[in-house]
Scaffold this active site. Structure first.
Site, PDB file in Angstrom:
ATOM      1  CD  GLU A 153      -8.353  -1.588  16.167  1.00 45.79           C
ATOM      2  OE1 GLU A 153      -7.771  -1.762  17.259  1.00 45.79           O
ATOM      3  OE2 GLU A 153      -7.789  -1.755  15.068  1.00 45.79           O
ATOM      4  CG  HIS A 169      -6.828 -10.677   9.017  1.00 50.67           C
ATOM      5  ND1 HIS A 169      -6.102 -11.295   9.987  1.00 50.67           N
ATOM      6  CD2 HIS A 169      -6.429  -9.380   9.020  1.00 50.67           C
ATOM      7  CE1 HIS A 169      -5.282 -10.416  10.555  1.00 50.67           C
ATOM      8  NE2 HIS A 169      -5.468  -9.253   9.984  1.00 50.67           N
TER       9      HIS A 169
HETATM   10  C1  TPP Z   1      -6.729  -4.804  16.042  1.00 54.32           C
HETATM   11  C2  TPP Z   1      -6.111  -4.625  14.713  1.00 54.32           C
HETATM   12  N1  TPP Z   1      -6.195  -3.421  14.115  1.00 54.32           N
HETATM   13  C3  TPP Z   1      -5.640  -3.232  12.916  1.00 54.32           C
HETATM   14  C4  TPP Z   1      -4.982  -4.250  12.281  1.00 54.32           C
HETATM   15  C5  TPP Z   1      -4.336  -4.018  10.928  1.00 54.32           C
HETATM   16  N2  TPP Z   1      -2.886  -3.941  11.097  1.00 54.32           N
HETATM   17  C6  TPP Z   1      -2.142  -5.047  10.894  1.00 54.32           C
HETATM   18  S1  TPP Z   1      -0.559  -4.774  11.223  1.00 54.32           S
HETATM   19  C7  TPP Z   1      -0.818  -3.172  11.619  1.00 54.32           C
HETATM   20  C8  TPP Z   1       0.336  -2.316  12.024  1.00 54.32           C
HETATM   21  C9  TPP Z   1       1.037  -2.823  13.236  1.00 54.32           C
HETATM   22  O1  TPP Z   1       2.271  -2.202  13.421  1.00 54.32           O
HETATM   23  P1  TPP Z   1       3.283  -2.595  14.561  1.00 54.32           P
HETATM   24  O2  TPP Z   1       2.546  -2.958  15.798  1.00 54.32           O
HETATM   25  O3  TPP Z   1       4.260  -1.504  14.672  1.00 54.32           O
HETATM   26  O4  TPP Z   1       3.970  -3.930  14.055  1.00 54.32           O
HETATM   27  P2  TPP Z   1       4.886  -4.145  12.755  1.00 54.32           P
HETATM   28  O5  TPP Z   1       3.966  -4.457  11.639  1.00 54.32           O
HETATM   29  O6  TPP Z   1       5.689  -2.936  12.539  1.00 54.32           O
HETATM   30  O7  TPP Z   1       5.725  -5.349  13.075  1.00 54.32           O
HETATM   31  C10 TPP Z   1      -2.163  -2.861  11.483  1.00 54.32           C
HETATM   32  C11 TPP Z   1      -2.755  -1.535  11.722  1.00 54.32           C
HETATM   33  C12 TPP Z   1      -4.950  -5.497  12.920  1.00 54.32           C
HETATM   34  N3  TPP Z   1      -4.374  -6.568  12.350  1.00 54.32           N
HETATM   35  N4  TPP Z   1      -5.494  -5.666  14.137  1.00 54.32           N
END
Ligand code: TPP
Ligand code: MG
Lengths: 326, 349
Positions: A60, A129
């Site tokens: 971000e 959230h």
């Molecule tokens: C700072 C932030 N940006 C966006 C999100 C929304 N978001 C939640 S999970 C996610 C994907 C994360 O993927 P990864 O780090 O690969 O973990 P996984 O879900 O595969 O375990 C996103 C974009 C968030 N929770 N926090």
């Protein structure tokens, strides 16, 4: 006019502005191939291609800054935060850069861009959230803060925000995305800084923005059954705040209730009630009452979550109290 | 002779001996997490669980292998995909299920839900919903290990998407600069929501991400619990021995969508099947144990029936719990009640 959702109205606004101005581009997490985490950017990748609808890594702070720099060189970025909770990582670029660049550069650089995404509480998503942070952002000179409460406003305000020559914080509401309403087709602009009277009334003014506008309208219907006619004013733009429309309403009703989903401490309601006191003290027949989210991090349990949020019942009770009918 | 044989029963994997009881325990823990997550998915479908719910089906070997390598006194923290990790850490499964259901007996009293599981007694520090957030926090836990010189290690888990956050690199640098005892662990399940690794990362070999900070990296098969346990134990030993941080890339896969609301149309059926049927960590351990004559197809079936029953009983017990008391709305905000932080005089509602 077409009956479309709040989500589709936002989509239309972006599509129309991107078609009008090739300098407008959309960037954010999952905006392109996934068509948006909340499907607000549905179809935009197909329409405008991968150079103008861009998926980012989860970074971000980095892509917010990218937007600032791009805007300083004449592009018109729309930077989407999946939700405003995640924009907290980007606050440095928003507050320290975007908001003050024009001032710091003695007017040489402007930052004409939109930061947009979902704000407010969603359902059962817990403390990190479910936050209404518009008061943080509205506190900063140099930022404009816009929060539409219905589909038509969503379209008209987003188009105006994209064309605005300064940085606009555009806060949508996740729970409102599916709301349906009549929206003008094609060119439709709502000037920033203009409140809207969503319901006329004579007995009490209820000021409410974003999702709380719907709550206020529902409260007004309840109140009407008891013979209290509430006027519901939606500021639509939090900063600059349309004080005139609010004061004119209070001058008519002599009573005011200010509603917000966010926390009470130093909230938007505190600002609005201070403005009413400063500019409309002689019009008031009763103290201004605030209805707000409780000053607690959002709990997950269904019963606690319901207690944490403002309710229609609380608005009705506040209006009764303001009218001396408690 | 027969007694000795029984004592020695087990599997030697790459020079490391795993006794039969350990193997059975690892198997049962992985299967328990699998069945628990399936139950959670079901409860979500019935709207008994709300909000966001991220399941870890497919990633069980990482949760279980890690906890067989780490000490109970080591610190572990992760993202919102936390059910498997807190269960593997030994938290009370009924309390975990109660948390999912928003009940008073949940691990955090129903206040956190799926994304915010904590168990301080088990040194499990969340349960963090903001992507990447736990990485600098993990740095702080590791700093504390170093400061107190307590011999502990911090294992800080992030996703392949999370590793792109800027604060991760600030943390890498400080951890290496001060030689803090931290294992940074990326669960590379190939996707961050709908974004595949190669669409988000210029360098897709994530274990190399620490190189410019002089942090060594290891890529480990996270679908093989024996291999994972062995290698992650080496990584933990590296951190514990005072050599500074290390970065582990756990190669894994989530079988389900990102969260319950994600149809996961961004990947093919074949791809999912390849992992699910070709590399499943539970099936793999089962066949290894059967081949070694340590268990039978029938004994696993029996075990599965028992676990399913146990999970059903847990769900029932959790559901029978009351919701948190309304007074909990105002508790746990400050250590001492602070004037002005609590219901206002003359407040409405
Ligand atoms: C700072 C932030 N940006 C966006 C999100 C929304 N978001 C939640 S999970 C996610 C994907 C994360 O993927 P990864 O780090 O690969 O973990 P996984 O879900 O595969 O375990 C996103 C974009 C968030 N929770 N926090
Ligand atoms: Mg991932």
């Amino acid at each position: 006019m077409s009956k479309i959702t709040y989500r589709e109205a936002l989509n239309q606004a972006m599509a129309e502005e991107m078609a009008r101005d090739k300098n407008v581009f959309l960037m954010g997490e999952e905006v392109a191939e996934y068509n948006g985490a909340y499907k607000v950017s549905q179809g935009l990748l197909d329409k405008f291609g991968p150079k103008r609808v861009i998926d980012t890594p989860i970074t971000e702070l980095g892509f917010a800054g990218l937007g600032v720099g791009a805007a300083m060189t004449g592009l018109r970025p729309i930077i989407e935060f999946m939700t405003w909770n995640f924009a907290m990582l980007a606050l440095d670029q928003i507050v320290n850069a975007a908001a003050k660049m024009k001032y710091m550069s003695g007017g040489q650089y402007s930052v004409p861009m939109v930061f947009r995404g979902a704000g407010g509480s969603a359902a059962r998503v817990g403390a990190q959230h479910s936050q209404s942070l518009e008061n943080w952002l509205a506190n900063v000179p140099g930022l404009k803060v816009v929060m539409p409460s219905n589909p038509a406003d969503a379209k008209g305000l987003l188009k105006a925000s994209i064309r605005d020559n300064d940085t606009v914080i555009f806060i949508e509401n996740e729970i409102n995305y599916g709301d349906v309403g009549e929206v003008p087709d094609g060119e439709y602009l709502i000037p920033l800084g203009k409140a809207d009277v969503k319901r006329a009334g004579t007995d009490v003014t209820i000021v409410a923005h974003s999702r709380m506008t719907g709550f206020a309208l529902e409260a007004a219907r309840e109140l009407a059954k008891e013979g209290i006619e509430a006027e519901v004013v939606d500021p639509r733009t939090i900063r600059p705040l349309d004080e005139q429309t609010i004061l004119a309403s209070v001058a008519k009703t002599n009573r005011a209730v200010v509603v917000e989903e966010g926390w009470r401490f130093a909230g938007i309601g505190a600002e609005i009630s201070a403005r009413i006191m400063e500019g409309g003290f002689d019009d008031l027949d009763a103290p201004v009452i605030r209805v707000t989210g409780k000053d607690v991090p959002m709990p997950y349990a269904a019963n606690l979550e319901a207690l944490a949020l403002p309710s229609v019942r609380e608005i009705v009770e506040a209006a009764r109290t303001a009218c001396g009918r408690a | 002779m027969a007694a000795k044989q029984k004592q020695d029963a087990g599997i030697t994997h790459d020079g490391v001996f795993f006794a039969q009881e350990t193997l059975q325990e690892m198997h049962d823990q992985m299967l328990f997490i699998r069945r628990f997550e399936e139950k959670a998915g079901q409860m979500y479908g019935l709207k008994k669980i709300g909000g966001f719910c991220h399941l870890c089906n497919g990633q069980e070997a990482v949760c279980v292998g890690l906890n067989h390598a780490a000490m109970a006194s080591d610190y572990i923290m992760t993202s919102y995909r936390d059910h498997g990790h807190i269960l593997a850490r030994g938290a009370d499964a009924t309390a975990v299920m109660a948390e999912l259901l928003g009940r008073a007996g949940g691990v955090v009293k129903g206040k956190g839900g799926s994304m915010h599981m904590f168990d301080a007694d088990k040194n499990f520090a969340g349960g963090n919903g903001i992507v990447g957030e736990q990485v600098p926090i993990g740095l702080g836990f590791g700093f504390s290990n170093w400061y107190k010189d307590d011999g502990g290690v911090t294992i800080c888990i992030m996703g392949d998407g999370g590793i792109n956050q800027g604060a991760v690199y600030e943390s890498f640098n400080m951890a290496a600069l001060w030689k803090l005892p931290i294992v940074f662990m990326v669960e590379n399940n190939q996707y961050a929501m709908g974004t595949s690794l190669d669409r988000a990362s210029a360098e897709t070999q994530l274990f190399k991400r620490g190189i410019s900070f002089k942090i060594p990296g290891m890529k480990i098969d996270g679908m093989d619990v024996l291999e994972f346990k062995k290698k992650v134990a080496e990584a933990i030993e590296h951190a514990r021995s005072g050599q500074g941080p290390i970065l582990v890339e756990a190669m894994t896969y989530r079988y389900r969508g990102h969260s319950m609301s994600d149809p996961a149309t961004y990947r093919t059926r074949e791809e999912v099947d390849e992992w699910r049927t070709g590399r499943d960590p539970i099936a793999r351990l089962e066949s290894q144990m059967i081949d070694a004559g340590l268990a039978s197809e029938e004994s696993f079936k029996q075990k599965d029936r028992e676990i399913k029953k146990e999970v059903a009983a847990i769900a029932k017990a959790a559901e029978a719990q009351p919701e948190p008391d309304a007074s909990e709305l105002w508790s746990d905000i400050y250590s001492d009640p602070i004037a002005g932080a609590y219901p206002y005089p003359g407040k409405v509602g």
